[in-house]
Design an enzyme around this catalytic site. Structure first.
Site, mmCIF file in Angstrom:
data_model
loop_
_atom_site.group_PDB
_atom_site.id
_atom_site.type_symbol
_atom_site.label_atom_id
_atom_site.label_comp_id
_atom_site.label_asym_id
_atom_site.label_seq_id
_atom_site.Cartn_x
_atom_site.Cartn_y
_atom_site.Cartn_z
ATOM 1 N N ASP A 187 0.947 -0.943 0.522
ATOM 2 C CA ASP A 187 -0.299 -0.004 -0.364
ATOM 3 C C ASP A 187 1.071 1.161 -0.001
ATOM 4 O OD1 ASP A 187 1.078 0.225 2.169
ATOM 5 O OD2 ASP A 187 -0.922 0.001 3.576
ATOM 6 N N ASP A 209 1.659 4.958 1.799
ATOM 7 C CA ASP A 209 0.961 5.571 3.868
ATOM 8 C C ASP A 209 1.506 7.059 3.516
ATOM 9 O OD1 ASP A 209 0.347 2.396 5.311
ATOM 10 O OD2 ASP A 209 1.984 2.736 3.965
ATOM 11 N N ASP A 248 -3.032 4.130 2.851
ATOM 12 C CA ASP A 248 -3.375 4.832 4.272
ATOM 13 C C ASP A 248 -3.667 6.196 4.692
ATOM 14 O OD1 ASP A 248 -4.703 2.780 4.885
ATOM 15 O OD2 ASP A 248 -2.896 1.729 6.327
HETATM 16 P P1 UTP Z 1 2.466 -1.365 6.398
HETATM 17 O O1 UTP Z 1 1.990 -2.584 7.402
HETATM 18 O O2 UTP Z 1 1.760 -0.597 5.560
HETATM 19 O O3 UTP Z 1 3.461 -2.130 6.480
HETATM 20 O O4 UTP Z 1 2.648 -0.385 7.966
HETATM 21 P P2 UTP Z 1 5.116 -1.298 4.851
HETATM 22 O O5 UTP Z 1 6.486 -1.511 6.506
HETATM 23 O O6 UTP Z 1 4.310 0.283 4.828
HETATM 24 O O7 UTP Z 1 4.936 -2.211 4.140
HETATM 25 P P3 UTP Z 1 4.629 -2.922 2.644
HETATM 26 O O8 UTP Z 1 3.015 -1.426 2.672
HETATM 27 O O9 UTP Z 1 3.900 -3.825 3.635
HETATM 28 O O10 UTP Z 1 4.915 -2.683 1.904
HETATM 29 C C1 UTP Z 1 3.495 0.951 7.649
HETATM 30 C C2 UTP Z 1 3.882 1.331 9.057
HETATM 31 O O11 UTP Z 1 2.882 1.686 10.164
HETATM 32 C C3 UTP Z 1 2.591 0.707 11.269
HETATM 33 C C4 UTP Z 1 3.078 -0.303 10.914
HETATM 34 O O12 UTP Z 1 3.841 -1.183 12.514
HETATM 35 C C5 UTP Z 1 3.822 -0.079 9.963
HETATM 36 O O13 UTP Z 1 5.634 0.181 10.667
HETATM 37 N N1 UTP Z 1 1.444 1.116 11.222
HETATM 38 C C6 UTP Z 1 0.124 -0.369 10.743
HETATM 39 C C7 UTP Z 1 0.545 1.283 12.735
HETATM 40 O O14 UTP Z 1 0.838 2.014 13.317
HETATM 41 N N2 UTP Z 1 -0.396 0.985 12.831
HETATM 42 C C8 UTP Z 1 -1.416 0.157 11.805
HETATM 43 O O15 UTP Z 1 -2.723 -0.181 12.266
HETATM 44 C C9 UTP Z 1 -0.906 0.198 9.846
HETATM 45 MN MN MN Z 2 2.730 0.844 4.057
#
Ligand code: UTP
Ligand code: MN
Length: 488
Positions: free
Chosen positions: A328, A330, A412
């Site tokens: 995704d 963020d 997100d």
């Molecule tokens: P992601 O799940 O998007 O992972 O969460 P990522 O590292 O970007 O990897 P992809 O997307 O699979 O490539 C990003 C960060 O946001 C935090 C997670 O701890 C992670 O470090 N996070 C995510 C939260 O704190 N709360 C949430 O509900 C979701």
């Molecule tokens: Mn992500």
């Protein structure tokens, strides 16, 4: 090039008979050892004497301090096998393995000549005799883990077992595998033998067994069986639907559902998220590229600027850590004036909706409140930001294939007040293991509670403020680790 090991230079002489004519040691960085094997004892004695006459230090016995091993008529393999028997258990052997031609040319020149390719005995294999025993600190937040993973085969295997454990509701086991994988991701070179791992933290018996199987047999039965297991495959497919967690997937499996088509035909009532997830299943299970992330960023930037000039948007998550793909995209949004961010999310969402960018969105309100006596429970303070889970309709100018004019991308959005921005930035940059370890470090080592909102010192009974990630690391007594090195 094999690094030369600096050594203390001990004057020779002791090993030489008094009658021999020797010059003082002229080249303190060079310590020679002539391999007797195939060269023969008398020729070796002759060449050794010649070397000493020319001012070289020539040792009779092999030791760690040897910088150049001179061989004649030996294959690289033979020398390596011999060396391996000599260096066992004594750290790195960092010597050059050289053909006698390097020696004779050096004698002629009266100095050590430059080592050329033709002088080297199978340089590739020399690395294998380096008995590197790895070490690393226990917490992932103490380590620098780039995306340059030298042990992807091992870490993929352990991550798969972690995923399987998580899908089976065995979170503790999942974390153990994630930690083990995290340690291996940070190693500076490929592991070639389990004996190299003896001093490393977080590698339990189970993980070591998996590593050993892969190193010795090329694969781990447990990993292969898991991959092939019907349950694992079905769970992956079902939880691959946006909006479907392990619990729901389990229930469906118990009800006999084995795949997407079956789910669709079953007429089960799906919530809005699941409907969207099913509808865009293929797109959402295809990696988002960096250029797609940039395209989304441009849209969000425009939305934010249109509804609240001066508001700031930052790319977070894996892309901030330098990943080239993600599941995704963020973003963290804030405004430099505290309070101006209130009401921002609905406006951004409306703008995006009005421009036709959203296929799905669900916004949760900010429910974070700072307690007088600190956070009630550490976990209750997690993820209380105003947050929007969405699916973007991204027009594919970047793709250019012309097959489909757009694709669905998970996005997100998180809004934080500026006072919590540094904590949010740190908490949402990841990786998930890095975050988990930061909180574990804070709790166990510092008696502090860290969340994406704040850092509370349980001893001083007060919140520690920070306006940058660097300050938070400093509060935690940790060396600052930049995002690109948080890929544990
Ligand atoms: P992601 O799940 O998007 O992972 O969460 P990522 O590292 O970007 O990897 P992809 O997307 O699979 O490539 C990003 C960060 O946001 C935090 C997670 O701890 C992670 O470090 N996070 C995510 C939260 O704190 N709360 C949430 O509900 C979701
Ligand atoms: Mn992500």
């Amino acid at each position: 090039m094999i690094p030369l090991k600096r050594r203390k230079v001990v004057p020779t002489g002791a090993g030489n008979t008094g009658s021999e004519e020797t010059s003082p040691n002229k080249f303190p960085q060079v310590v020679l050892f002539l391999l007797e094997r195939k060269m023969g004892a008398s020729r070796r004695a002759f060449l050794s004497q010649l070397g000493r006459k020319k001012g070289f230090q020539v040792e009779e016995l092999f030791s760690e301090g040897i910088t150049h091993v001179i061989c004649e008529n030996n294959s690289g393999d033979e020398v390596i096998a011999w060396l391996e028997s000599q260096v066992r258990g004594r750290g790195r052997a960092t010597a050059h393995l050289l053909d006698v031609s390097w020696f004779t040319e050096s004698m002629r020149a009266g100095r050590p000549v430059e080592i050329l390719d033709r002088h080297q005995l199978q340089q590739q294999q020399i690395r294998e005799v380096e008995v590197v025993v790895f070490s690393a600190p226990s917490y992932a937040c103490q380590r620098r883990t780039t995306l340059d993973n030298h042990n992807a085969i091992l870490t993929d295997a352990l991550s798969l077992l972690a995923e399987n454990a998580e899908l089976s509701g065995e979170d503790g086991r999942g974390v153990a595998f994630r930690r083990a994988a995290g340690v291996l991701k940070g190693l500076p070179e490929p592991v070639t033998a389990v004996t190299q791992l003896v001093g490393l933290p977080c590698l339990g018996g189970h993980s070591l067994r998996v590593v050993k199987d892969i190193l010795e047999n090329g694969a781990s039965c447990e990993v292969e069986d898991t991959k092939q297991s019907e349950r694992f495959k079905v769970l992956k497919v079902l939880t691959g639907i946006f909006g479907v967690g392990v619990k729901t997937a389990e229930r469906w499996i118990q009800e006999g559902i084995r795949g997407l088509q079956q789910l669709q035909d079953s007429g089960r009532t799906l919530n809005r998220a699941q409907q969207a997830g099913l509808q865009h299943y293929e797109d959402l299970n295809q990696h988002v590229t960096r250029s797609e992330a940039d395209a989304v960023a441009a849209v969000v930037e425009e939305a934010v600027a249109s509804v609240l000039p001066g508001a700031r948007m930052t790319l977070i998550g894996g892309f901030r850590r330098g990943k080239l793909t993600g599941h995704d995209v963020d973003f963290l949004i804030t405004h430099p004036e505290e309070g101006r961010e209130v009401g921002l999310m609905p406006k951004v969402v409306s703008w995006l909706e009005s421009q036709g960018f959203l296929l799905y969105q669900k916004t949760t309100k900010n429910s974070y409140l700072e307690g007088e006596d600190g956070p009630a429970r550490p976990s209750s303070n997690m993820d209380r930001f105003e947050r929007c889970f969405s699916i973007f309709k991204l027009t594919e100018e970047v793709n250019g294939e012309g097959l489909k004019p757009w694709r669905a991308v998970r996005v997100d959005l998180v809004v934080s007040p500026i006072s919590q921005f540094a904590f949010a930035l740190l908490g949402w940059t990841g990786s998930k293991l890095f975050e988990r370890e930061l909180r574990r470090w804070a709790g166990h080592k510092k008696a502090m509670s860290l969340s994406s909102h704040a850092l509370y010192d349980n001893t001083q009974r007060r919140y520690l403020r920070a306006s940058s990630e660097e300050e938070i690391f400093a509060h935690l007594g940790l060396e600052y680790i930049p995002p690109s090195e948080r890929n544990a």
